[in-house]
Design an enzyme around this catalytic site. Structure first.
Site, PDB file in Angstrom:
ATOM      1  N   GLU A 347     -26.480 156.438 -27.181  1.00  0.00           N
ATOM      2  CA  GLU A 347     -26.659 157.378 -28.409  1.00  0.00           C
ATOM      3  C   GLU A 347     -25.612 157.157 -29.532  1.00  0.00           C
ATOM      4  O   GLU A 347     -26.098 156.788 -30.713  1.00  0.00           O
ATOM      5  CB  GLU A 347     -26.627 159.005 -28.219  1.00  0.00           C
ATOM      6  CG  GLU A 347     -27.395 159.235 -27.210  1.00  0.00           C
ATOM      7  CD  GLU A 347     -28.889 158.809 -27.388  1.00  0.00           C
ATOM      8  OE1 GLU A 347     -29.502 158.691 -28.603  1.00  0.00           O
ATOM      9  OE2 GLU A 347     -29.514 158.600 -26.094  1.00  0.00           O
ATOM     10  N   HIS A 350     -26.948 153.935 -31.086  1.00  0.00           N
ATOM     11  CA  HIS A 350     -27.786 154.222 -32.212  1.00  0.00           C
ATOM     12  C   HIS A 350     -27.370 154.663 -33.516  1.00  0.00           C
ATOM     13  O   HIS A 350     -27.613 154.209 -34.631  1.00  0.00           O
ATOM     14  CB  HIS A 350     -28.694 155.335 -31.915  1.00  0.00           C
ATOM     15  CG  HIS A 350     -29.967 155.006 -30.718  1.00  0.00           C
ATOM     16  ND1 HIS A 350     -30.422 153.786 -30.737  1.00  0.00           N
ATOM     17  CD2 HIS A 350     -30.280 155.710 -29.718  1.00  0.00           C
ATOM     18  CE1 HIS A 350     -31.520 153.842 -29.822  1.00  0.00           C
ATOM     19  NE2 HIS A 350     -31.378 154.665 -29.030  1.00  0.00           N
TER      20      HIS A 350
END
Length: 797
Positions: A347, A350
């Protein structure tokens, strides 16, 4: 995702890309199911070169900066060289929990008082170790890309006197946990052996200006309950996860610095449901408050809840360093810290602009080694390395101005305490560190003691070249966007100054947008990112009519129940993004075209929007919404789906202090234009700011020369007149030239000179005629000298 998802323009895609896991049971008790047993071992501390004490399950008596640990695995003696991660916790690190009345309790423990270690195994060149020594030892021991172990304490009831720990081959561990290999599965599930960190990374990391990710981790109330409401156990869990995330991010040459932990001991402080999207955006809204009190780069929520479907993590793409989107959520889905850490690292990837690896991209590690971190679906073993595709995307993200906050610790010594020479990281007390002696070709550095060679000023950093510091004013980080500012070498440090950008609210894109966290979002840019370079925003009536409907075709976002919200008329430009032209299909996968038609002045006008496929397995924010910071009118900007006044009193005050000689940077200091000097742009200078390093003109000698000439040129006319007064009459008579006496000023004026009362006209380029010749007793010069009296041939110098 493919490369077309990249954002070549400016602001981050608020696109949520989850990490998917197989729907098999991952959470379990401390012991493994069935008759699963590893090899029973008792690690021993080695201090001062001798076997000292066996490792027990109690809190360690000592937490040395470096230590040796001896243990046996499969009949082989292993000697672990461990070093406390001094950079893991930042100075000023805090831990927060809550009293029953809801009041926060903020503690500031010694940021070196922890038991998180990393290191290597002596005699194994490719080895690395990540261990926690709190309540026994647990963590990963990697000997090579093919052999790795997991060490963990035995449960207290099983230990009796000895042994105290179990050690497992990673492939044993995952097989016992019931994960079967299926080569046809869309998920990776294989025997585990974790890849080693490439040794070439060491030299790359040392030679570049370092990047630090300042992280704040939050544990929700469910996770606290799963840890039996034990605050210390919850704290240790978060630290173990952070330790592993740091190890993963180092494969991107990024070092994690933990600024704080927070445990919601009484209740959740943001809405947490089975809907990952709803949970994320509620958490990001809460995050703004903690970020305002304690600035950091990213906030990550670790939850004990399970999300719908196979989603275990969610984060906005390219959200790093942005107040409204720099964070993510992950479920604590794995018994092993490395499993949860792999999700959190995914994450964070990202947030750093990394998309899912396309097929064939991960060549650094195959399925049996865990694969790569940014693969869309992962299972067992957990990935530990980023792919070459991810590294390329990260370089692109940095080149276009992304992640400026990662450079705000320009001197690594600020975060360092005791160090170890030869680990490839520049630490306190070291002048350089190029890794082990066998792999150190650096001509600037002595590998054996991490000192500079004779005559060398530096060995690492963007402001170091051929062992010498680059001169002050040398550009080291150019402006990447309309809202970015350049940085220059200081001449005293090998590292480029911290990245700064225009203060929020500064106009950009020729007045069509306003800067927000270093980006310049505009409707044109967002349309082109979705539909290609031929796209442009739809007419304003499209926004007004469609976004007032409050449905999938036009809205101002969704409420916490997922219902679409209609836009008020003044907020219409801040809702659904509507465009015209461009490619027939969106450039981003899993998104389809949604065209609507309105009547405008008697003709049909197409308003093109985008819609996320409901079965795309991407639980994501509506990418077709206008981004925060986009201009929605003169001095108006979109914020929280409302069109608000863009005028900032803070910006106005700063610009006033800059005397109209520059702009304001993100530190609220003046960045002066060329010709003006910081800090207030009110004196002549080269430009730049106190944060950027001294600017330098293209020709470094031009400015001193210009300053010298600006001082001397005004003196030349006076000096010339003085010379004329004292020297020229004698010169004229000696050369046989005729001169006349000026009765007004009672001095000799040579022929062709300028009368003082005519000085102003001469400066403006209006030549005065020379005085008339007077009779002389002798004139020995030929008539050709009469050109001196010809006004048409006169020159002024």
């Amino acid at each position: 995702m493919g490369s077309r998802c990249g954002r070549p323009g400016g602001s981050p895609v608020l696109l949520l890309l989850p990490l998917l896991l197989p729907s098999c049971p991952l959470r379990s008790a401390r012991m493994f199911p069935g008759n699963a047993h590893g090899e029973l071992v008792t690690p021993h501390w080695i201090l001062e070169g001798r076997l000292w004490l066996k490792v027990t399950l109690e809190e360690p008596i000592l937490k040395p900066d470096s230590v040796l640990v001896a243990l046996e695995a499969e009949g082989q003696d292993l000697l672990l060289e461990l070093e406390k991660k001094h950079k893991l916790l930042a100075p000023g690190y805090t831990e927060t929990h809550y009293r029953p009345d809801g009041h926060p309790v903020v503690l500031s423990p010694n940021h070196t008082d922890h038991c998180q270690y990393h290191g290597r195994v002596r005699g194994f060149r490719e080895s690395w170790v990540v261990l926690s020594t709190c309540s026994g030892m647990s963590g990963l021991i990697v000997l090579s890309s093919k052999v790795s172990y997991y060490l963990q304490p035995r449960t207290p009831g099983d230990t009796k006197d000895f042994p105290t720990h179990e050690i497992f081959r990673m492939e044993q561990l995952f097989t016992w946990r019931g994960v079967q290999r299926d080569k046809n599965s869309q998920y990776k599930a294989g025997m585990a052996s974790l890849p080693h960190v490439p040794q070439s990374r060491v030299r790359r990391e040392a030679r570049r200006s370092p990047r630090y990710l300042e992280l704040y981790i939050v544990a929700d109330h469910t996770l606290f309950l799963l840890q039996h409401q034990n605050l210390n156990h919850t704290r240790q869990r978060l630290l173990e996860v952070a330790n592993c995330v740091d190890q993963i991010l180092r494969t991107l040459d990024i070092q994690l610095v933990l600024t704080g932990l927070e445990v919601w001991t009484e209740q959740d402080l943001s809405r947490i449901t089975q809907d990952a999207n709803e949970t994320l955006w509620a958490f990001l809204q809460w995050r703004r408050g903690v970020w305002a009190r304690r600035p950091h780069d990213s906030t990550q929520l670790l939850t004990g809840r399970t999300f719908q479907g196979t989603t275990v993590g969610l984060a906005p793409v390219e959200g790093i360093c942005r107040a409204e989107s720099s964070g993510g959520v992950s479920t604590d889905h794995s018994e092993l810290p490395i499993g949860t850490a792999a999700t959190m690292a995914h994450e964070i990837g990202h947030s750093l602009g990394l998309h899912h690896d396309p097929e064939g991209c991960c060549v650094q590690a195959d399925a049996e080694q865990g694969g790569c971190v940014m693969e869309a679906a992962t299972g067992h073993p957990f990935p530990r390395v980023f792919s070459a595709c991810s590294r390329r995307q990260l370089r692109t993200f940095f080149r276009k101005g992304g992640g400026p906050c990662l450079s705000n610790t320009s001197a690594p010594g600020l975060l360092v305490l005791p160090s170890r020479c030869g680990n490839g990281f520049l630490e306190a007390g070291e002048e350089c560190d190029c890794g082990s002696g066998q792999k150190c070709p650096d001509p600037c550095c002595f590998a054996h003691n991490c000192s500079l060679r004779a005559g060398a000023q530096c060995a690492h950093g963007d402001c170091c070249a051929r062992c010498l510091l680059k001169s002050a004013g040398t550009p080291c980080r150019p402006a990447a966007t309309d809202c970015d500012l350049p940085e220059f070498c200081t001449g005293t440090s090998p590292y480029c100054p911290a990245d700064v950008y225009l203060l929020d609210g500064s106009p950009c894109a020729e007045g069509r947008g306003y800067c927000l966290d270093g980006w310049c979002p505009t409707l044109e840019q967002q349309c082109q990112q979705l539909w290609g370079p031929g796209s442009k925003p739809a007419p304003e009536p499209c926004f007004q009519q469609m976004n007032s409907m409050g449905n999938s075709q036009g809205n101002c976002g969704q409420d916490h129940k997922g219902s679409f919200l209609p836009c008020a008329q003044r907020d219409a430009l801040c809702g659904k993004l509507l465009c015209q032209g461009g490619e027939p299909n969106p450039l981003v996968p899993h998104i389809v075209t949604m065209d609507s038609t309105i009547l405008l002045e008697g003709r049909e006008v197409v308003c093109r929007g985008a819609f996320v496929l409901p079965d795309s397995h991407l639980d994501q924010l509506d990418l077709g919404l206008v981004e925060p910071g986009t201009g929605c009118g003169p001095r108006m900007v979109c914020q929280d789906r409302h069109c608000q006044n863009a005028t900032s009193q803070e910006l106005e005050r700063c610009l006033t202090a800059c005397h109209n000689g520059g702009v304001c940077n993100s530190n609220r200091n003046c960045h002066c234009a060329a010709g003006w000097a910081p800090p207030f742009c009110d004196k002549p200078g080269l430009g730049g700011s106190v944060d950027s390093g001294p600017a330098q003109s293209a020709n470094r000698d031009a400015f001193p020369l210009a300053m010298l000439l600006s001082f001397l040129l005004p003196l030349l006319p006076g000096a010339g007149l003085a010379w004329c007064y004292y020297q020229l009459p004698t010169f004229c008579h000696r050369r046989g030239l005729c001169c006349r006496r000026d009765p007004l000023w009672n001095r000799d004026i040579p022929l062709g000179s300028v009368h003082p009362v005519e000085f102003g006209s001469i400066i403006t380029g209006e030549p005065s005629p020379p005085p008339p010749w007077t009779s002389c007793q002798q004139r020995s010069h030929p008539p050709s000298l009469d050109l001196l009296s010809d006004p048409a041939n006169s020159e002024l110098t």
